[in-house]
Design an enzyme around this catalytic site. Structure first.
Site, PDB file in Angstrom:
ATOM      1  N   TYR A   1      38.767  25.229 -37.084  1.00  0.00           N
ATOM      2  CA  TYR A   1      39.953  25.463 -36.239  1.00  0.00           C
ATOM      3  C   TYR A   1      40.407  26.907 -36.422  1.00  0.00           C
ATOM      4  CZ  TYR A   1      44.605  25.517 -34.359  1.00  0.00           C
ATOM      5  OH  TYR A   1      45.700  25.856 -33.620  1.00  0.00           O
TER       6      TYR A   1
ATOM      7  N   GLU B   1      43.877  30.020 -29.116  1.00  0.00           N
ATOM      8  CA  GLU B   1      43.385  28.941 -29.978  1.00  0.00           C
ATOM      9  C   GLU B   1      41.923  28.654 -29.663  1.00  0.00           C
ATOM     10  OE1 GLU B   1      44.391  24.694 -29.293  1.00  0.00           O
ATOM     11  OE2 GLU B   1      45.450  24.845 -31.206  1.00  0.00           O
TER      12      GLU B   1
END
Ligand code: ADP
Ligand code: MG
Length: 399
Positions: free
Chosen positions: A109, A197
């Site tokens: 992530y 992101e």
């Protein structure tokens, strides 16, 4: 402002962030054609909607042939995809991205956000990629690595190496990882993003580092500096009430209640919504007409609020400093003449030229309910709405 995954990947590629080869399609046939163009024997079909969680909701599918791609796309195109981020109404699928499927060894992530407490850009990373960051912070909070970027010097290579080390990334990939981080940071700052992101950033079976998903959000107020990014706006993904307002230069947020609000200033809008709730009602929207509202602008605001079929009463609450109550009153009268208004209209004016404004409203002969204080305005709006509602119910019962 949000953009699609494929657009974010395209922008990030300009900053050196690699992702698998892919192509966009607007129809099932085009998707199959795109897959043949890309080559290979495994593809991922990805619904382009402005929301995460598509994988779990059936919006990301692995396909092994162009026939399978066409069939999968037929089920997706035109449908509304409901993910945990879209709300129950979902978001329409009108574009599909076809991407080469890559063998995944590890999912990471990676997020860049504005951290308000340090007033800096913060990098958030975790070895638990693929999961949403909310779930990671609930289930595996210790896996999260954070780093703050000092704006005067920008993101430093040693910080990238530190993050790579903490995530246990193989040294052979550190350089590529650092390039990815530096590219994201440059994209973030140079394009006035508020969020970047990549989830997941993956290490493939053949030891490459690729962004399999990408999400970027931008500061709408800075989009005049980036016309290319501003053009990526996709109105099909927005609340139609909000895009109509944005096109007219109004700040509008659609809500679920029945009392439409026309207010100047965000603070007053918040206070008005609180007072409506306190009086037992629910606001249908938040509409800030801003300072210096001309009659024309007020009339536009009226038409916009009335275009929402949930609106059963309208409360206008203006505290005029830069604004002028007489202009606002003229706008209200103009709007009521042009648009057929079947719901009660409650107006509270205060501040500059209030006497003149009240006179214009009184002289118009329109059935406007006037109020002097905010609490009175909210009570009258809720009262008028409830009264109308009970009459409406009675009428429906008779017919
Ligand atoms: P979302 O976050 O909206 O669910 P993603 O783009 O992250 O959508 O896709 C969901 C999952 O599908 C990813 O976590 C990844 O495991 C898998 N995936 C996505 N793209 C690819 C690809 N090109 N090759 C292989 N797997 C993929
Ligand atoms: Mg994802």
């Amino acid at each position: 402002m949000d953009i699609h995954e494929y657009q974010a990947k395209e922008l990030l590629a300009r900053f050196g962030v690699a992702s698998p080869e892919g192509a966009l399609a607007y129809s099932p046939e085009q998707a199959a054609y795109r897959a043949r163009e890309l080559g290979g024997d495994k593809w991922v079909v990805k619904a382009q909607v402005h929301a995460g969680g598509r994988g779990k909701a059936g919006g990301v599918k692995l396909c092994h042939s162009d026939r399978e791609i066409e069939q999968t796309c037929e089920n997706l195109f035109g449908r509304k995809l409901v993910t945990h981020q879209t709300g129950p109404e979902g978001k329409g699928i009108y574009r599909i991205y076809v991407e080469a499927a890559v063998p995944i060894d590890r999912e990471i992530y990676l997020g860049f956000v504005l951290d308000r407490s340090s007033q800096r850009v913060m990098i958030v990373a975790s070895g638990e990629g693929g999961m949403e960051i909310e779930d990671i912070s609930a289930d595996k909070p210790d896996s999260i690595v954070r780093a703050i970027v000092e704006p005067a010097v920008g993101l430093q290579e040693f910080q990238c190496r530190q993050i790579a080390f903490k995530l246990g990334i193989d040294p052979s990939l550190t350089q590529q990882f650092a390039r990815t981080l530096l590219g994201c940071y440059r994209a973030f700052t140079e394009l006035d993003a508020t969020m970047v992101e990549i989830n997941p950033l993956v290490i493939t079976g053949d030891n490459r580092l690729l962004a399999l998903d990408a999400k970027m959000t931008f500061d709408t107020n800075a989009m005049f500096r980036h016309p290319y990014v501003a053009e990526l706006r996709d109105k099909s993904q927005e609340d139609p009430r909000e895009s109509r307002a944005a096109d007219r230069g109004l700040n509008y947020v659609g809500l679920d209640g029945n009392i439409g609000c026309i207010v100047n200033g965000a603070g007053l809008a918040m206070a008005t919504m609180d007072m409506i709730k306190l009086a037992g009602g629910e606001p249908a929207n938040f509409l800030d007409i801003g300072g210096g509202a001309t009659p024309d602008r007020v009339a536009k605001a009226f038409r916009l609020v009335l275009s929402d079929s949930n609106v059963q009463a309208i409360l206008v609450n203006i505290f005029a400093g830069i604004n002028r109550c007489d202009w606002v009153a003229e706008g209200i009268v103009q709007a009521l003449k042009e648009v057929e208004v079947e719901v009660p209209v409650i107006v509270r004016l205060a501040g500059t030229n209030v006497e003149e404004g009240q006179k214009i409203l009184a002289r118009s002969g329109m059935p406007i309910i006037r109020a002097t204080t905010l609490s009175q305005a909210a009570e009258r709006a809720v009262g008028a709405w409830q009264n109308d509602l009970s009459q409406g119910v009675k009428m429906r019962a008779v017919t």
